[in-house]
Design an enzyme around this catalytic site. Structure first.
Site, PDB file in Angstrom:
ATOM      1  N   GLY A  72      -5.018  -0.083  -1.001  1.00 22.13           N
ATOM      2  CA  GLY A  72      -4.105   0.927  -0.577  1.00 22.13           C
ATOM      3  C   GLY A  72      -2.844   1.316  -1.754  1.00 22.13           C
ATOM      4  O   GLY A  72      -3.416   2.141  -2.146  1.00 22.13           O
ATOM      5  N   THR A  73      -2.602  -0.086  -2.505  1.00 24.26           N
ATOM      6  CA  THR A  73      -1.738   0.447  -3.327  1.00 24.26           C
ATOM      7  C   THR A  73      -1.966   1.523  -4.741  1.00 24.26           C
ATOM      8  O   THR A  73      -1.910   2.051  -4.968  1.00 24.26           O
ATOM      9  CB  THR A  73      -1.435  -0.980  -4.260  1.00 24.26           C
ATOM     10  OG1 THR A  73      -0.660  -1.908  -3.196  1.00 24.26           O
ATOM     11  CG2 THR A  73      -0.180  -1.046  -5.325  1.00 24.26           C
ATOM     12  N   ASN A 152       3.907   1.922   8.489  1.00 24.67           N
ATOM     13  CA  ASN A 152       4.236   0.801   8.323  1.00 24.67           C
ATOM     14  C   ASN A 152       5.346   0.224   9.378  1.00 24.67           C
ATOM     15  O   ASN A 152       4.087  -0.878  10.613  1.00 24.67           O
ATOM     16  CB  ASN A 152       3.416   0.286   7.054  1.00 24.67           C
ATOM     17  CG  ASN A 152       4.535   0.882   6.037  1.00 24.67           C
ATOM     18  OD1 ASN A 152       5.041   1.703   6.222  1.00 24.67           O
ATOM     19  ND2 ASN A 152       5.225   0.059   5.362  1.00 24.67           N
ATOM     20  N   GLN A 180      -1.875   2.453   7.416  1.00 22.21           N
ATOM     21  CA  GLN A 180      -2.120   1.922   8.650  1.00 22.21           C
ATOM     22  C   GLN A 180      -2.896   2.868   9.742  1.00 22.21           C
ATOM     23  O   GLN A 180      -2.889   2.380  11.167  1.00 22.21           O
ATOM     24  CB  GLN A 180      -0.784   2.415   9.371  1.00 22.21           C
ATOM     25  CG  GLN A 180       0.448   1.674   8.204  1.00 22.21           C
ATOM     26  CD  GLN A 180      -0.840  -0.368   8.407  1.00 22.21           C
ATOM     27  OE1 GLN A 180      -0.803  -0.393   9.669  1.00 22.21           O
ATOM     28  NE2 GLN A 180       0.155  -1.117   7.947  1.00 22.21           N
ATOM     29  N   GLY A 201      -9.292  -2.231   3.107  1.00 22.71           N
ATOM     30  CA  GLY A 201      -9.643  -2.858   4.344  1.00 22.71           C
ATOM     31  C   GLY A 201      -9.038  -4.200   4.551  1.00 22.71           C
ATOM     32  O   GLY A 201      -9.552  -3.718   6.271  1.00 22.71           O
ATOM     33  N   HIS A 202      -7.849  -4.906   4.541  1.00 24.05           N
ATOM     34  CA  HIS A 202      -7.577  -5.659   4.958  1.00 24.05           C
ATOM     35  C   HIS A 202      -6.294  -5.543   6.333  1.00 24.05           C
ATOM     36  O   HIS A 202      -6.095  -6.538   7.483  1.00 24.05           O
ATOM     37  CB  HIS A 202      -6.593  -6.716   4.574  1.00 24.05           C
ATOM     38  CG  HIS A 202      -5.546  -6.149   3.636  1.00 24.05           C
ATOM     39  ND1 HIS A 202      -4.432  -6.640   4.365  1.00 24.05           N
ATOM     40  CD2 HIS A 202      -5.355  -4.925   2.240  1.00 24.05           C
ATOM     41  CE1 HIS A 202      -3.003  -6.009   3.593  1.00 24.05           C
ATOM     42  NE2 HIS A 202      -3.462  -5.858   2.943  1.00 24.05           N
ATOM     43  N   THR A 238     -17.368  -3.236 -12.325  1.00 27.69           N
ATOM     44  CA  THR A 238     -18.579  -3.734 -11.256  1.00 27.69           C
ATOM     45  C   THR A 238     -18.310  -2.844 -10.030  1.00 27.69           C
ATOM     46  O   THR A 238     -16.983  -4.252  -9.846  1.00 27.69           O
ATOM     47  CB  THR A 238     -19.122  -4.815 -11.509  1.00 27.69           C
ATOM     48  OG1 THR A 238     -19.765  -4.904 -12.788  1.00 27.69           O
ATOM     49  CG2 THR A 238     -20.446  -4.991 -10.284  1.00 27.69           C
ATOM     50  N   CYS A 326      14.644  -9.811   0.859  1.00 23.59           N
ATOM     51  CA  CYS A 326      15.583 -10.292   0.471  1.00 23.59           C
ATOM     52  C   CYS A 326      16.301  -9.405  -0.598  1.00 23.59           C
ATOM     53  O   CYS A 326      15.690  -9.865  -0.988  1.00 23.59           O
ATOM     54  CB  CYS A 326      15.612 -11.608   0.684  1.00 23.59           C
ATOM     55  SG  CYS A 326      16.844 -12.658   0.689  1.00 23.59           S
TER      56      CYS A 326
HETATM   57  N1  PLP Z   1       0.017   2.318   2.354  1.00 24.84           N
HETATM   58  C1  PLP Z   1       1.308   1.270   3.658  1.00 24.84           C
HETATM   59  C2  PLP Z   1       0.983   2.670   4.176  1.00 24.84           C
HETATM   60  C3  PLP Z   1       0.968   0.081   3.709  1.00 24.84           C
HETATM   61  O1  PLP Z   1       1.016  -0.452   4.801  1.00 24.84           O
HETATM   62  C4  PLP Z   1       0.269  -1.002   2.946  1.00 24.84           C
HETATM   63  C5  PLP Z   1      -0.163  -2.311   3.030  1.00 24.84           C
HETATM   64  O2  PLP Z   1       1.300  -3.095   3.264  1.00 24.84           O
HETATM   65  C6  PLP Z   1      -0.497  -0.422   0.911  1.00 24.84           C
HETATM   66  C7  PLP Z   1      -0.200   1.119   1.544  1.00 24.84           C
HETATM   67  C8  PLP Z   1      -0.923  -1.378   0.639  1.00 24.84           C
HETATM   68  O3  PLP Z   1      -1.763  -1.432   0.400  1.00 24.84           O
HETATM   69  P1  PLP Z   1      -2.860  -3.175   0.166  1.00 24.84           P
HETATM   70  O4  PLP Z   1      -2.225  -3.844   0.970  1.00 24.84           O
HETATM   71  O5  PLP Z   1      -3.853  -2.623   0.175  1.00 24.84           O
HETATM   72  O6  PLP Z   1      -2.841  -2.484  -1.813  1.00 24.84           O
END
Ligand code: PLP
Length: 399
Positions: A72-73, A152, A180, A201-202, A238, A326
């Site tokens: 996602g990031t 999230n 999400q 994916g996770h 790759t 924190c």
């Molecule tokens: N965007 C949202 C809304 C998320 O909840 C998350 C992960 O918690 C991310 C992006 C980041 O995804 P990743 O952990 O695959 O980089």
């Protein structure tokens, strides 16, 4: 006793069927998808098959619109940076106050280091986007709007289709962080004006470190990763074949059972929320009750600290999460609850319970059985709670 895992918005268990699907791609079918021999061709075919599974989960028009990434990031960063590079005359971004740091930190960095103007659109107390502020920020100076599909922390769902239509009207690209939402709610990207979409994916029972960026056909894309011609030149490096196969399988499984899973999980979630409210005073559910992910319950327990609740839950073998982070030695409530103007006395005690298709009735019962005692115990030592069992002004004797 078997542990209870109610932190599925943080990450999910990889489905055993997903593990089974990916394993051969570490051993017998280890080829490089770009290679011109049978090993490569098998791997390449598996990658394309996974692309097709994602296309159909998203309701995308073509499988070429799927670009595999590390998660996602990376997808969020790739979308926003590409939009700025592809439209150099447009130097503004619109986003929301409740985005994940993968979007908000990048926007803050772009503002500070690249002189980009960032409009951060506020939300109301239920986490709903301020549509007037959104419309006021739209102009032909905006390169990209990046607004998440679902939050999230609270599960609040934004009206991305409506928002993307408005972005289109001023010629801005529309990106949504759907990390999400994918696999949890139905999608039909063919019929929406969404240009780019991030997924991970996770969050849907595939492994960590794999994700995808949907890039609608015709959108000018500028890759951040330069190198080989993988992913049609949009993401060099790759391909992580086993993880891509896993993501494809996870997408297929999500599509197969989404409607039944949602009905069951929503029922469990609602029973958990109602049970907590019935058993415990001074607590409430945050987020938009009319538009929320079916698996997410964010409950604020007033006058106590979320970290205390999590520690005591953990002792009972129950995993959940708190909105607090924190920061520099002080416990700050989450930026999402802050943006919603949830009072500090409640935001500090907010707990997110996020369910999955593996969640059960027994697990809900276990949480309902232990939470009243946990809250009582913590209120017993809270400076905001009187000996008579009611809220009180801060008692300096505890300071
Ligand atoms: N965007 C949202 C809304 C998320 O909840 C998350 C992960 O918690 C991310 C992006 C980041 O995804 P990743 O952990 O695959 O980089």
């Amino acid at each position: 006793m078997k542990p209870v895992y109610f932190d599925n918005n943080a990450t999910t268990r990889v489905d055993p069927r997903v593990v089974e699907a990916m394993l051969p791609f570490f051993t017998e079918q280890f080829g490089n998808p770009s290679s011109m021999h049978a090993f490569g061709a098998n791997a390449g075919a598996a990658v394309n098959c996974a692309r097709g599974e994602l296309q159909s989960l998203l309701g995308a028009g073509h499988d070429h619109e799927i670009v595999f990434t590390s998660g996602g990031t990376e997808s969020d960063n790739a979308a926003i940076l590409s939009a700025l590079e592809a439209n150099p005359r447009r130097r503004e971004i619109i986003t929301s106050a409740v985005e994940h740091p993968a979007v908000l930190s990048l926007c803050a960095w772009l503002e500070k280091n690249r002189g980009v103007r960032v409009h951060v659109i506020p939300v109301d107390s239920k986490g709903r986007l301020d549509l007037d502020a959104y419309e006021a920020a739209l102009s032909d100076r905006v390169a990209i709007v990046s607004v998440m599909w679902a939050n999230n922390e609270t599960g609040t769902i934004f009206p991305v289709s409506q928002l993307s239509d408005k972005a289109k009207a001023v010629g801005a690209l529309f990106h949504t962080d759907a990390v999400q939402a994918v696999g949890k709610i139905p999608m039909d990207l063919k019929s929406a004006a969404i240009d780019m979409l991030s997924l991970s994916g996770h969050k849907l029972h595939a492994p960590k470190g794999i994700g995808a960026l949907y890039v609608r056909r015709g959108v000018r894309f500028r890759p951040q990763m330069k190198g080989g011609y993988q992913e049609r030149g949009r993401r060099a490096g790759t391909e992580n074949t086993p993880a891509i196969v896993a993501l494809g399988k996870a997408a297929a499984l999500a599509a197969l059972s989404m409607a039944q899973v949602n009905t069951r999980v929503r029922g469990l979630r609602d029973r958990l929320e109602q049970g907590l409210i019935q058993r415990i005073g001074h607590c409430f559910v945050t987020g938009d009750p009319d538009s929320r992910l079916p698996n997410t319950a964010n409950v604020a327990f007033e006058y106590i600290e979320g970290e205390g609740i999590l520690l005591l839950l953990n002792k009972e073998g129950i995993a959940a999460s708190s909105g607090s982070a924190c920061t520099s030695g002080s416990l700050e409530p989450s930026h999402v609850l802050r943006a919603m103007n949830i009072p500090d006395t409640a935001a500090h005690g907010a707990i997110r319970f996020s369910l999955s298709r593996d969640s059960t009735d027994d697990e809900v019962d276990r949480i309902l059985a232990v939470m009243p005692d946990i809250v009582d115990k913590l209120r017993g030592i809270s400076p905001f709670w009187s000996k008579e069992g009611a809220p009180q002004a801060f008692d300096p004797a505890y300071a």
